[in-house]
Design a protein around this motif. Structure first.
Motif, PDB file in Angstrom:
ATOM      1  N   GLN A 125      -7.226  -6.971   4.733  1.00 27.99           N
ATOM      2  CA  GLN A 125      -5.923  -7.222   4.113  1.00 27.99           C
ATOM      3  C   GLN A 125      -5.372  -5.955   3.475  1.00 27.99           C
ATOM      4  OE1 GLN A 125      -4.881 -10.779   1.356  1.00 27.99           O
ATOM      5  NE2 GLN A 125      -5.517  -9.143  -0.020  1.00 27.99           N
ATOM      6  N   LEU A 126      -6.224  -5.191   2.793  1.00 29.57           N
ATOM      7  CA  LEU A 126      -5.779  -3.969   2.125  1.00 29.57           C
ATOM      8  C   LEU A 126      -5.296  -2.937   3.130  1.00 29.57           C
ATOM      9  CD1 LEU A 126      -5.481  -2.194  -0.406  1.00 29.57           C
ATOM     10  CD2 LEU A 126      -7.863  -1.477  -0.069  1.00 29.57           C
ATOM     11  N   ILE A 127      -6.082  -2.717   4.161  1.00 28.08           N
ATOM     12  CA  ILE A 127      -5.721  -1.667   5.112  1.00 28.08           C
ATOM     13  C   ILE A 127      -4.538  -2.099   5.980  1.00 28.08           C
ATOM     14  CG2 ILE A 127      -7.170  -2.212   7.133  1.00 28.08           C
ATOM     15  CD1 ILE A 127      -8.118   0.772   6.917  1.00 28.08           C
ATOM     16  N   THR A 128      -4.411  -3.397   6.229  1.00 23.81           N
ATOM     17  CA  THR A 128      -3.234  -3.891   6.952  1.00 23.81           C
ATOM     18  C   THR A 128      -1.975  -3.766   6.090  1.00 23.81           C
ATOM     19  OG1 THR A 128      -4.595  -5.445   8.221  1.00 23.81           O
ATOM     20  CG2 THR A 128      -2.225  -5.869   8.138  1.00 23.81           C
ATOM     21  N   ALA A 129      -2.115  -4.031   4.792  1.00 26.69           N
ATOM     22  CA  ALA A 129      -0.976  -3.855   3.883  1.00 26.69           C
ATOM     23  C   ALA A 129      -0.548  -2.393   3.835  1.00 26.69           C
ATOM     24  CB  ALA A 129      -1.348  -4.341   2.479  1.00 26.69           C
ATOM     25  N   ALA A 130      -1.527  -1.481   3.878  1.00 24.08           N
ATOM     26  CA  ALA A 130      -1.209  -0.054   3.900  1.00 24.08           C
ATOM     27  C   ALA A 130      -0.480   0.316   5.194  1.00 24.08           C
ATOM     28  CB  ALA A 130      -2.486   0.765   3.760  1.00 24.08           C
ATOM     29  N   GLU A 131      -0.931  -0.244   6.312  1.00 21.27           N
ATOM     30  CA  GLU A 131      -0.255   0.016   7.583  1.00 21.27           C
ATOM     31  C   GLU A 131       1.168  -0.539   7.576  1.00 21.27           C
ATOM     32  OE1 GLU A 131      -0.933   1.791  10.203  1.00 21.27           O
ATOM     33  OE2 GLU A 131      -2.809   2.458   9.314  1.00 21.27           O
ATOM     34  N   THR A 132       1.373  -1.653   6.873  1.00 25.52           N
ATOM     35  CA  THR A 132       2.714  -2.209   6.759  1.00 25.52           C
ATOM     36  C   THR A 132       3.619  -1.277   5.961  1.00 25.52           C
ATOM     37  OG1 THR A 132       1.791  -4.451   6.858  1.00 25.52           O
ATOM     38  CG2 THR A 132       4.043  -4.240   6.057  1.00 25.52           C
ATOM     39  N   ILE A 133       3.071  -0.659   4.908  1.00 26.38           N
ATOM     40  CA  ILE A 133       3.834   0.345   4.158  1.00 26.38           C
ATOM     41  C   ILE A 133       4.222   1.494   5.074  1.00 26.38           C
ATOM     42  CG2 ILE A 133       3.694   2.106   2.355  1.00 26.38           C
ATOM     43  CD1 ILE A 133       4.046  -0.532   1.090  1.00 26.38           C
ATOM     44  N   ASN A 134       3.273   1.976   5.866  1.00 23.20           N
ATOM     45  CA  ASN A 134       3.578   3.057   6.818  1.00 23.20           C
ATOM     46  C   ASN A 134       4.655   2.622   7.810  1.00 23.20           C
ATOM     47  OD1 ASN A 134       1.589   4.619   5.611  1.00 23.20           O
ATOM     48  ND2 ASN A 134       0.037   4.118   7.139  1.00 23.20           N
ATOM     49  N   TYR A 135       4.578   1.362   8.217  1.00 22.97           N
ATOM     50  CA  TYR A 135       5.527   0.841   9.217  1.00 22.97           C
ATOM     51  C   TYR A 135       6.937   0.727   8.646  1.00 22.97           C
ATOM     52  CZ  TYR A 135       7.841  -2.671  12.114  1.00 22.97           C
ATOM     53  OH  TYR A 135       8.755  -3.338  12.875  1.00 22.97           O
ATOM     54  N   VAL A 136       7.067   0.129   7.451  1.00 25.59           N
ATOM     55  CA  VAL A 136       8.408  -0.095   6.913  1.00 25.59           C
ATOM     56  C   VAL A 136       9.064   1.190   6.429  1.00 25.59           C
ATOM     57  CG1 VAL A 136       7.880  -2.478   6.258  1.00 25.59           C
ATOM     58  CG2 VAL A 136       7.560  -0.651   4.582  1.00 25.59           C
ATOM     59  N   THR A 137       8.257   2.226   6.122  1.00 27.07           N
ATOM     60  CA  THR A 137       8.834   3.491   5.701  1.00 27.07           C
ATOM     61  C   THR A 137       8.908   4.503   6.851  1.00 27.07           C
ATOM     62  OG1 THR A 137       6.648   4.344   5.025  1.00 27.07           O
ATOM     63  CG2 THR A 137       7.978   3.221   3.344  1.00 27.07           C
ATOM     64  N   ALA A 138       8.250   4.184   7.993  1.00 28.69           N
ATOM     65  CA  ALA A 138       8.175   5.114   9.124  1.00 28.69           C
ATOM     66  C   ALA A 138       7.627   6.451   8.667  1.00 28.69           C
ATOM     67  CB  ALA A 138       9.529   5.286   9.789  1.00 28.69           C
ATOM     68  N   SER A 139       6.660   6.402   7.738  1.00 31.58           N
ATOM     69  CA  SER A 139       6.073   7.612   7.167  1.00 31.58           C
ATOM     70  C   SER A 139       4.571   7.405   6.975  1.00 31.58           C
ATOM     71  CB  SER A 139       6.705   7.961   5.816  1.00 31.58           C
ATOM     72  OG  SER A 139       8.113   8.040   5.926  1.00 31.58           O
ATOM     73  N   PRO A 140       3.766   8.453   7.106  1.00 36.30           N
ATOM     74  CA  PRO A 140       2.315   8.324   6.882  1.00 36.30           C
ATOM     75  C   PRO A 140       1.985   8.305   5.381  1.00 36.30           C
ATOM     76  CG  PRO A 140       2.845  10.575   7.486  1.00 36.30           C
ATOM     77  CD  PRO A 140       4.139   9.805   7.557  1.00 36.30           C
ATOM     78  N   VAL A 141       2.384   7.249   4.697  1.00 36.57           N
ATOM     79  CA  VAL A 141       2.124   7.160   3.260  1.00 36.57           C
ATOM     80  C   VAL A 141       0.631   7.057   3.000  1.00 36.57           C
ATOM     81  CG1 VAL A 141       2.560   5.813   1.166  1.00 36.57           C
ATOM     82  CG2 VAL A 141       4.356   6.060   2.907  1.00 36.57           C
ATOM     83  N   PHE A 142      -0.075   6.278   3.855  1.00 41.77           N
ATOM     84  CA  PHE A 142      -1.525   6.117   3.724  1.00 41.77           C
ATOM     85  C   PHE A 142      -2.222   6.640   4.967  1.00 41.77           C
ATOM     86  CE2 PHE A 142       0.264   2.797   1.020  1.00 41.77           C
ATOM     87  CZ  PHE A 142      -0.410   3.048  -0.159  1.00 41.77           C
TER      88      PHE A 142
END
Length: 417
Positions: free
Chosen positions: A400-417
Motif C-alpha cells: 500500500q505504501l509503495i503503491t501510494a508513492a507510485e500514485t504520487i509519481n503518477y499524478v505529478t508526472a515527476s519522480p517524487v519517490f
C-alpha cells in the motif's frame, strides 16, 4: 477429511507451480521499463499518430498545383478535317495558379505544427499511464509472492504437526477432534494462499501484455529503501509539479491554442483566393496568336464562411472550459494521492513498530511447546492464525505504501519517490 485435504494440497501445489514456471523472467524496475518501451504494442501504435501528424505538417507546407489546359480544334466543318491544329487551324493553351490569400497557408502550417505537438503529448501521457500500470503490477506480484512464500513455510510447519497428531490420535493418546481442528486451520490457510495466487495471476496477465512476453515475471525488488517513502512533500509543491509536468495539463493548454488558431484559419477562409494565369489562343479570339493574362476571384456575397467561424469560436470557448476542468481534476487527484500517501506512511510506521523478528521466534517456540503439549490446541491455533494474519498485513501495508508513492509519481508526472 483426508481426501479433502489431499485435493486442496494438490490444487495449491498446482497453482503455485503454474504461477512460477521454469521460463520465468526476473527483472528489476528499470529492466522492466526498458522492455516495456521497446516492445509494448500500444506504444508502437500510438507512435504512428506522431508520424501521421508530421506527414500533415509536410502537406500543409505544399502549394496548390498549377492547372494546365489545352483547347484543340477537334473537327473543322468547312474543310472537314479532324484535329485541324496546324498553323492555319485553331488551338489554345492556358495555365492557372491558385494564390491563397488571407494567411490560409500560414495558419494551416501553424495548426499542423500544433497537432504534431498534441500527438507527442498524447504519446507521453500514454507512457505515463502505462508505466504506472507496469510498476504497480510489479509491486503486486512482488509482495504477493513474498506472502505465498510465508504461507508455504507455515503450511509445511502445520503439515508436520498434523502428521504427528494424526499418529497420536490413531494410538488414542489425543482426541481426533484436535486433528480435525488443525486440518481446518490448514484448509483456511490454503484458501488464503489460493486467493493470493489468483491476484498474482491477474497481475501477471497485465504484465505479460505490457511487456509482450509469455514468461512469468518475477520482480527483483528486494533492495527497497523504505526510508525513501516516509517523507511526504507539501501538497502545494506536488500540485505545482503536476501543473508543470503533467501531459494532460499541457494538452489542455495546447487545445486552447489550437482552438484559437482554428478561429484564425476559418476567418482566413472567408478571404477570397486569387486565381492568376496566362493563355494563348491561335485564332479563336479577336486577334490571331493572342496572348492573354487571366485573373479571377470569387465574390463573397453570400458565403463568407460565417457558420465555420461561429463553430470555431464555440470550440475555442469549449477548449477553455475543458482546460479549467483538467486543472481542477489535476488538483483533486494530487490532493487525494497526497492524503492517501500520508495515511499509508502513518499505517506503515505503526505496523513496522509492532512487527519484528520476535514474531517468528515466538511462533517457533509456540510450535515446539505445542508438540510437547505445554500449551493447548486453542492457544496454538489462535497464535498461528494471528501470526499469519500479521504477516499478510505487513506485506499489504508495504505494498500500500509503495503503491501510494507510485500514485504520487503518477499524478505529478515527476519522480517524487
Amino acid at each position: 477429511m483426508k481426501l479433502i485435504l489431499c485435493v486442496l494440497s494438490c490444487l495449491s501445489v498446482a497453482a503455485f507451480t503454474y504461477a512460477q514456471p521454469i521460463d520465468s523472467l526476473r527483472v528489476s524496475l528499470s529492466q522492466a521499463e526498458e522492455i516495456f518501451i521497446k516492445k509494448n504494442l500500444l506504444l508502437a501504435a500510438e507512435q504512428y499518430n506522431i508520424d501521421a501528424a508530421q506527414a500533415l505538417e509536410i502537406q500543409a507546407k505544399l502549394y496548390p498545383n498549377p492547372e494546365f489546359s489545352a483547347d484543340l480544334h477537334g473537327y473543322d466543318t468547312d474543310t472537314r478535317k479532324v484535329f485541324y491544329n496546324n498553323r492555319s487551324g485553331q488551338k489554345g493553351f492556358a495555365i492557372e495558379q491558385l494564390l491563397l490569400l488571407g494567411g490560409k497557408r500560414k495558419h494551416e502550417m501553424a495548426l499542423a505544427r500544433q497537432n504534431t505537438q498534441l500527438a507527442v503529448l498524447e504519446f507521453e501521457d500514454l507512457v505515463r499511464q502505462l508505466k504506472y500500470n507496469l510498476r504497480t503490477n510489479l509491486y503486486t506480484v512482488h509482495f504477493h509472492l513474498k506472502t505465498v512464500e510465508k504461507y508455504n513455510k507455515q503450511l509445511t510447519l502445520l503439515d508436520t504437526i498434523i502428521s504427528s497428531y494424526q499418529r497420536q490420535a490413531e494410538k488414542g493418546n489425543i482426541p481426533l477432534v484436535d486433528v480435525v481442528r488443525l486440518k481446518s486451520t490448514y484448509m483456511k490457510l490454503t484458501n488464503d494462499k489460493s486467493e493470493v495466487l489468483q491476484n498474482i495471476l491477474q497481475a501477471q496477465q497485465e504484465l505479460q501484455v505490457l511487456l509482450l512476453t509469455d514468461h512469468f515475471i518475477v520482480p527483483d525488488l528486494d533492495n527497497i529503501n523504505w526510508q525513501n517513502y516516509t517523507n511526504l512533500p507539501a501538497l502545494d509543491v506536488l500540485q505545482q509539479q503536476a501543473l508543470t509536468h503533467r501531459s494532460d495539463q499541457k494538452i489542455g493548454t495546447l487545445n486552447k491554442t489550437i482552438a484559437g488558431l482554428e478561429v484564425k484559419y476559418q476567418k482566413s477562409m472567408a478571404v477570397p483566393d486569387l486565381t492568376a494565369g496566362a493563355a494563348y489562343d491561335q485564332q479563336g479570339d479577336a486577334f490571331r496568336n493572342q496572348y492573354n493574362i487571366k485573373l479571377g476571384i470569387p465574390l463573397p456575397l453570400w458565403n463568407r464562411n460565417q457558420g465555420n467561424i461561429k463553430m470555431a469560436k464555440a470550440k475555442e470557448k469549449q477548449a477553455a472550459v475543458k482546460g479549467e476542468l483538467v486543472q481542477q481534476n489535476l488538483f483533486a487527484e494530487t490532493r487525494a494521492a497526497w492524503y492517501n500517501m500520508g495515511r499509508s506512511i502513518s499505517e506503515y510506521d505503526k505496523t513496522t513498530a509492532i512487527y519484528n523478528e520476535d514474531f517468528t521466534h515466538v511462533l517457533k517456540g509456540v510450535s515446539d511447546n505445542f508438540l510437547k503439549r505445554n500449551i493447548t490446541l486453542l492457544e496454538f491455533v489462535d497464535f498461528f492464525e494471528s501470526y499469519n494474519e500479521t504477516t499478510a498485513e505487513l506485506y499489504r501495508v508495504q505494498q500500500q505504501l509503495i503503491t501510494a508513492a507510485e500514485t504520487i509519481n503518477y499524478v505529478t508526472a515527476s519522480p517524487v519517490f
